[in-house]
Write a protein that holds these residues in place. Structure first.
Motif, mmCIF file in Angstrom:
data_model
loop_
_atom_site.group_PDB
_atom_site.id
_atom_site.type_symbol
_atom_site.label_atom_id
_atom_site.label_comp_id
_atom_site.label_asym_id
_atom_site.label_seq_id
_atom_site.Cartn_x
_atom_site.Cartn_y
_atom_site.Cartn_z
ATOM 1 N N ASN A 44 0.829 -1.196 0.000
ATOM 2 C CA ASN A 44 0.000 0.000 0.000
ATOM 3 C C ASN A 44 0.868 1.252 0.000
ATOM 4 N N TRP A 45 1.961 1.195 0.761
ATOM 5 C CA TRP A 45 2.895 2.321 0.757
ATOM 6 C C TRP A 45 3.502 2.487 -0.642
ATOM 7 N N LEU A 46 3.862 1.373 -1.264
ATOM 8 C CA LEU A 46 4.420 1.434 -2.621
ATOM 9 C C LEU A 46 3.419 2.010 -3.616
ATOM 10 N N LEU A 71 -0.435 -4.040 -7.496
ATOM 11 C CA LEU A 71 0.759 -3.343 -7.991
ATOM 12 C C LEU A 71 0.888 -3.455 -9.505
ATOM 13 N N LEU A 72 0.629 -4.649 -10.024
ATOM 14 C CA LEU A 72 0.737 -4.865 -11.471
ATOM 15 C C LEU A 72 -0.262 -4.011 -12.234
ATOM 16 N N ILE A 128 -0.817 -12.528 -3.062
ATOM 17 C CA ILE A 128 -1.389 -12.587 -4.419
ATOM 18 C C ILE A 128 -2.143 -11.300 -4.727
ATOM 19 N N ARG A 129 -3.000 -10.880 -3.766
ATOM 20 C CA ARG A 129 -3.827 -9.690 -3.984
ATOM 21 C C ARG A 129 -2.988 -8.441 -4.193
ATOM 22 N N SER A 148 -7.306 0.384 -10.118
ATOM 23 C CA SER A 148 -6.477 -0.770 -9.742
ATOM 24 C C SER A 148 -7.046 -1.468 -8.514
ATOM 25 N N TRP A 149 -7.496 -0.692 -7.525
ATOM 26 C CA TRP A 149 -8.082 -1.258 -6.318
ATOM 27 C C TRP A 149 -9.343 -2.043 -6.646
ATOM 28 N N LEU A 150 -10.214 -1.450 -7.431
ATOM 29 C CA LEU A 150 -11.491 -2.100 -7.755
ATOM 30 C C LEU A 150 -11.260 -3.438 -8.460
ATOM 31 N N VAL A 151 -10.460 -3.423 -9.511
ATOM 32 C CA VAL A 151 -10.215 -4.638 -10.295
ATOM 33 C C VAL A 151 -9.458 -5.682 -9.461
#
Length: 437
Positions: free
Chosen positions: A254-256, A393-394, A387-388, A412-415
């Motif tokens: 999350n920091w990244l 990140l990807l 995994i999540r 990104s969060w939603l998907v």
């Protein structure tokens, strides 16, 4: 007849359902006040600071979360699980659990808090790329310590099922913190905001400490008689370290993600994302408020398959229903919401609309993680969280290649959360760990 048959599926032992519903009610009630006042104060704080300084506050809080994971070491959930188990057949050992958790947290919280204070110039200059954040980071060292202490205390009170009294404490803390946060931020800016947050945590720690002592004495346990060995501490840490690793993966990634947003955009976009995320967290407070209740009852009913599955089903339906309703409501009024923050937050309604709908799969994942904890399969939580967060990140990296704005991160969060929820559900059914029939 069809309605009656549906209702009948949720009927189980009265004492269990009554305890669960009462615990959930008081947990929700207390958090409604705290989260409501916290959200309201965040609007004032955002207006006082502007999107740039509010973005700095967001980055500091996200950075703190990385250190907090090491300070708490997964003890919040571990303590709830341990105490819920001991309440059934080994009351005297509850004192040992509390003492062990207190010793661990005192050490880790103090060590990491001092570490932040000492290395704040380096963190500010080389990681956050702003020399203006040295003093805020030093204040954050104190914040970190009391945050860690509060996490383990909440775990203790959850295991003791003191939900009504916790609600009372939360209301008092919320009423105290609201004016303090506004006053300290108005006069002290970013430093003041962090001082206000820290004062709220100190007050919360003090009230929680008094409540724990009172609840333990009611059970006839004198903590002064409790002694804990190194082996006992190691045993607790062995259970909690997979949880700590999973929290570590979550906090670091999350920091990244926030740092990636900052790198690709600026502190202003970070401020917009965080203000939208606060509304998403507001939606999640209802599922989150009863998470300790859920874990406590799942641990108690682990060997009763019928009651276990019905509590689980009830919680899943509640989580999906409540997050869906609030996501729709907030998305409809997203433009109005962001007008409250001021002109510097223009464009945040798009970020907010996407983020609130990510709360639905997030609430489902939260329930499924508690299934693993209640069955002492904490290692699986680490695997799924790894995994999540890798997926997040990807997707974020791909999205930022096309759109350099806060909405890329919200997509990104939603998907990412939808994909993870589906993977977890399929795996749980395949391994016959989850049975909702």
């Amino acid at each position: 007849m069809k309605i009656k048959s549906i209702i009948s599926k949720f009927r189980f032992d009265d004492s269990i359902i009554n305890r669960f519903v009462k615990g959930a009610f008081w947990a929700v009630f207390g958090n409604v006040v705290v989260k409501g006042l916290s959200l309201l104060s965040s609007i004032f704080i955002a207006r006082f600071l502007g999107n740039f300084s509010f973005g700095e506050l967001s980055v500091i809080k996200t950075t703190l979360s990385v250190f907090s994971l090491m300070a708490t070491f997964g003890l919040g959930l571990t303590v709830t699980k341990y105490i819920a188990d001991k309440k059934k057949n080994n009351l005297p050992e509850i004192g040992k659990v509390i003492l062990a958790a207190n010793k661990i947290t005192l050490f880790t919280g103090s060590f990491l808090g001092i570490l932040i204070i000492i290395f704040s110039p380096l963190i500010s200059k080389y990681i956050l790329e702003s020399e203006n954040l040295i003093i805020p980071l030093r204040i954050s060292g104190v914040f970190l310590f009391f945050n860690a202490m509060n996490v383990y205390q909440i775990g203790v009170l959850g295991g003791l099922e003191a939900f009504k009294k916790m609600a009372r404490v939360n209301v008092i803390v919320g009423l105290f913190s609201f004016p303090v946060m506004i006053i300290t931020t108005y006069f002290g800016g970013l430093n003041g905001a962090l001082v206000g947050l820290t004062l709220g945590l100190i007050f919360n720690w003090f009230l929680n400490r008094k409540l724990i002592n009172k609840e333990v004495l009611k059970l006839g346990i004198d903590q002064r008689d409790s002694k804990v060995s190194i082996d006992y501490i190691k045993k607790m840490l062995k259970f909690s370290y997979p949880l700590a690793l999973s929290e570590g993966v979550y906090s670091v990634t999350n920091w990244l993600l926030i740092y990636l947003l900052l790198y690709k955009t600026n502190y202003g976009e970070v401020g917009i994302f965080n203000s939208a995320n606060q509304w998403a967290q507001m939606i999640l407070f209802l599922p989150g408020a009863i998470s300790n209740v859920l874990l406590s009852f799942l641990s108690n009913q682990e060997n009763d398959v019928k009651n276990y599955n019905k509590i689980l089903k009830l919680n899943l339906i509640f989580n999906i229903g409540i997050t869906l309703v609030f996501s729709i409501l907030i998305s409809v009024f997203s433009s109005f919401v962001f007008r409250l923050y001021g002109e510097s937050f223009e464009g945040g309604e798009k970020v907010l609309t996407i983020l609130v709908f990510s709360c639905i799969p997030m609430s489902v994942i939260g329930v499924l993680e508690h299934v693993y904890i209640s069955k002492s399969k904490t290692g699986m939580i680490f695997i799924f969280k790894l995994i999540r967060q890798s997926i997040l990140l990807l997707i974020a990296w791909i999205m930022f290649s096309f759109y350099k704005e806060a909405s890329s991160l919200s997509i990104s969060w939603l998907v990412g959360y939808i994909i993870t929820a589906l993977i977890m559900i399929l795996y749980l059914f395949k391994k016959r760990i989850l049975k909702l029939n």
